[in-house]
Scaffold this motif. Structure first.
Motif, PDB file in Angstrom:
ATOM      1  N   TYR A   9       4.346   7.424   0.931  1.00 56.62           N
ATOM      2  CA  TYR A   9       3.505   7.160   0.361  1.00 56.62           C
ATOM      3  C   TYR A   9       2.345   6.375  -0.611  1.00 56.62           C
ATOM      4  CZ  TYR A   9       6.200  11.473  -0.580  1.00 56.62           C
ATOM      5  OH  TYR A   9       7.288  11.989  -0.492  1.00 56.62           O
ATOM      6  N   SER A  10       1.513   6.729  -0.189  1.00 49.55           N
ATOM      7  CA  SER A  10      -0.030   5.469  -0.512  1.00 49.55           C
ATOM      8  C   SER A  10       0.452   6.019  -1.657  1.00 49.55           C
ATOM      9  CB  SER A  10      -1.189   6.083   0.454  1.00 49.55           C
ATOM     10  OG  SER A  10      -2.112   7.262  -0.190  1.00 49.55           O
ATOM     11  N   THR A  46       0.863  -1.073  -0.189  1.00 50.76           N
ATOM     12  CA  THR A  46      -0.130   0.010  -0.287  1.00 50.76           C
ATOM     13  C   THR A  46       0.814   0.913  -0.240  1.00 50.76           C
ATOM     14  OG1 THR A  46      -0.244   0.165   2.859  1.00 50.76           O
ATOM     15  CG2 THR A  46      -1.866  -1.000   1.167  1.00 50.76           C
ATOM     16  N   THR A  47       2.080   1.195  -0.014  1.00 50.21           N
ATOM     17  CA  THR A  47       3.237   2.435   0.132  1.00 50.21           C
ATOM     18  C   THR A  47       4.303   2.223  -1.450  1.00 50.21           C
ATOM     19  OG1 THR A  47       4.769   1.197   1.879  1.00 50.21           O
ATOM     20  CG2 THR A  47       2.665   2.517   2.645  1.00 50.21           C
ATOM     21  N   LEU A 105      12.910   3.956  -3.522  1.00 48.54           N
ATOM     22  CA  LEU A 105      11.532   4.943  -3.958  1.00 48.54           C
ATOM     23  C   LEU A 105      11.430   6.012  -3.682  1.00 48.54           C
ATOM     24  CD1 LEU A 105      10.121   5.878  -7.594  1.00 48.54           C
ATOM     25  CD2 LEU A 105       8.309   4.805  -6.291  1.00 48.54           C
ATOM     26  N   ALA A 106      11.016   5.721  -2.439  1.00 45.92           N
ATOM     27  CA  ALA A 106      10.668   6.426  -1.073  1.00 45.92           C
ATOM     28  C   ALA A 106      12.306   8.162  -1.002  1.00 45.92           C
ATOM     29  CB  ALA A 106      10.231   6.413   0.233  1.00 45.92           C
ATOM     30  N   LYS A 107      13.618   7.100  -1.015  1.00 44.88           N
ATOM     31  CA  LYS A 107      14.323   7.849  -0.360  1.00 44.88           C
ATOM     32  C   LYS A 107      14.923   8.309  -2.221  1.00 44.88           C
ATOM     33  CE  LYS A 107      17.185   4.754   2.057  1.00 44.88           C
ATOM     34  NZ  LYS A 107      18.411   3.904   2.186  1.00 44.88           N
ATOM     35  N   GLU A 108      14.119   8.091  -3.137  1.00 50.67           N
ATOM     36  CA  GLU A 108      14.325   9.537  -4.665  1.00 50.67           C
ATOM     37  C   GLU A 108      13.517   9.905  -4.482  1.00 50.67           C
ATOM     38  OE1 GLU A 108      15.985   5.717  -8.052  1.00 50.67           O
ATOM     39  OE2 GLU A 108      14.095   5.685  -6.701  1.00 50.67           O
ATOM     40  N   SER A 142       4.124  -3.936 -11.409  1.00 46.64           N
ATOM     41  CA  SER A 142       2.804  -4.602 -10.858  1.00 46.64           C
ATOM     42  C   SER A 142       3.000  -3.987  -9.654  1.00 46.64           C
ATOM     43  CB  SER A 142       3.501  -6.039 -10.508  1.00 46.64           C
ATOM     44  OG  SER A 142       5.233  -5.858  -9.533  1.00 46.64           O
ATOM     45  N   ILE A 143       2.726  -3.322  -8.940  1.00 43.15           N
ATOM     46  CA  ILE A 143       2.564  -2.224  -8.154  1.00 43.15           C
ATOM     47  C   ILE A 143       1.974  -1.506  -7.903  1.00 43.15           C
ATOM     48  CG2 ILE A 143       2.685  -1.932  -5.405  1.00 43.15           C
ATOM     49  CD1 ILE A 143       5.132  -4.214  -5.421  1.00 43.15           C
ATOM     50  N   LEU A 144       0.731  -0.992  -7.585  1.00 45.28           N
ATOM     51  CA  LEU A 144       0.378   0.626  -8.569  1.00 45.28           C
ATOM     52  C   LEU A 144       1.078   2.139  -7.831  1.00 45.28           C
ATOM     53  CD1 LEU A 144      -2.188   2.407  -9.655  1.00 45.28           C
ATOM     54  CD2 LEU A 144      -3.295   1.740  -8.014  1.00 45.28           C
ATOM     55  N   CYS A 145       1.286   1.799  -6.506  1.00 45.11           N
ATOM     56  CA  CYS A 145       2.038   2.846  -5.655  1.00 45.11           C
ATOM     57  C   CYS A 145       3.350   2.902  -6.349  1.00 45.11           C
ATOM     58  CB  CYS A 145       2.510   2.396  -4.533  1.00 45.11           C
ATOM     59  SG  CYS A 145       0.890   2.482  -3.047  1.00 45.11           S
ATOM     60  N   GLU A 146       4.454   1.810  -6.794  1.00 44.65           N
ATOM     61  CA  GLU A 146       5.631   1.620  -7.111  1.00 44.65           C
ATOM     62  C   GLU A 146       5.018   2.505  -8.762  1.00 44.65           C
ATOM     63  OE1 GLU A 146       8.595   0.892  -6.377  1.00 44.65           O
ATOM     64  OE2 GLU A 146       7.302   1.603  -4.275  1.00 44.65           O
ATOM     65  N   ALA A 147       3.957   2.470  -9.277  1.00 43.37           N
ATOM     66  CA  ALA A 147       3.928   2.805 -10.992  1.00 43.37           C
ATOM     67  C   ALA A 147       3.687   4.069 -10.892  1.00 43.37           C
ATOM     68  CB  ALA A 147       2.490   2.351 -11.716  1.00 43.37           C
TER      69      ALA A 147
END
Length: 127
Positions: free
Chosen positions: A55-56, A4-5, A10-13, A96-101
């Motif tokens: 982030y969500s 869900t996050t 990616l959060a660091k970037e 494959s994960i919405l949050c990542e996209a």
């Protein structure tokens, strides 16, 4: 289990690219390991320098431009085993994960002439 996050990487970037919004979940070091935890107030993070917003999808959709002038609308496609986030089939970001996209789209924009103005991602120079 549904993710869900955004991932810690990616959060660091996104943080390093200037994306700093309030969020309910944060990546923090807990017992020498990174964990994604719910934090009621950012003041709870005061005793550590090692934290990043987790982030969500809702938080990322809220700051992405709904329309990009000369390009088109933000579109999110759910394919068989991945999500595609794009502006009129331009700049597609797939995962494959919405949050990542969604996070990858934010990253792409921030690296290519856009900035976070404290409320949303806009072209540099726009308010």
């Amino acid at each position: 289990m549904m993710t869900t996050t955004v991932s810690l990487e990616l959060a660091k970037e996104l943080w390093e690219l200037g994306l700093k919004i309030e969020t309910e979940k944060w990546w923090i070091i807990y017992d020498k390991e990174w964990e994604c935890v719910y934090i009621e107030s950012k003041e709870e993070l005061a005793d550590t320098n090692n934290y990043y917003p987790a982030y969500s999808a809702d938080e990322l959709v809220a700051i992405l431009p709904a329309r990009m002038a000369g390009v088109g609308l933000l579109k999110i496609y759910k394919l068989e085993d991945e999500y595609d986030v794009t502006y009129a089939s331009i700049y597609p970001q797939t995962h494959s994960i919405l949050c990542e996209a969604l996070g990858l789209m934010c990253k792409f924009l921030l690296q290519n002439g856009f900035e976070f103005n404290g409320k949303e991602i806009v072209r540099k120079g726009e308010k």
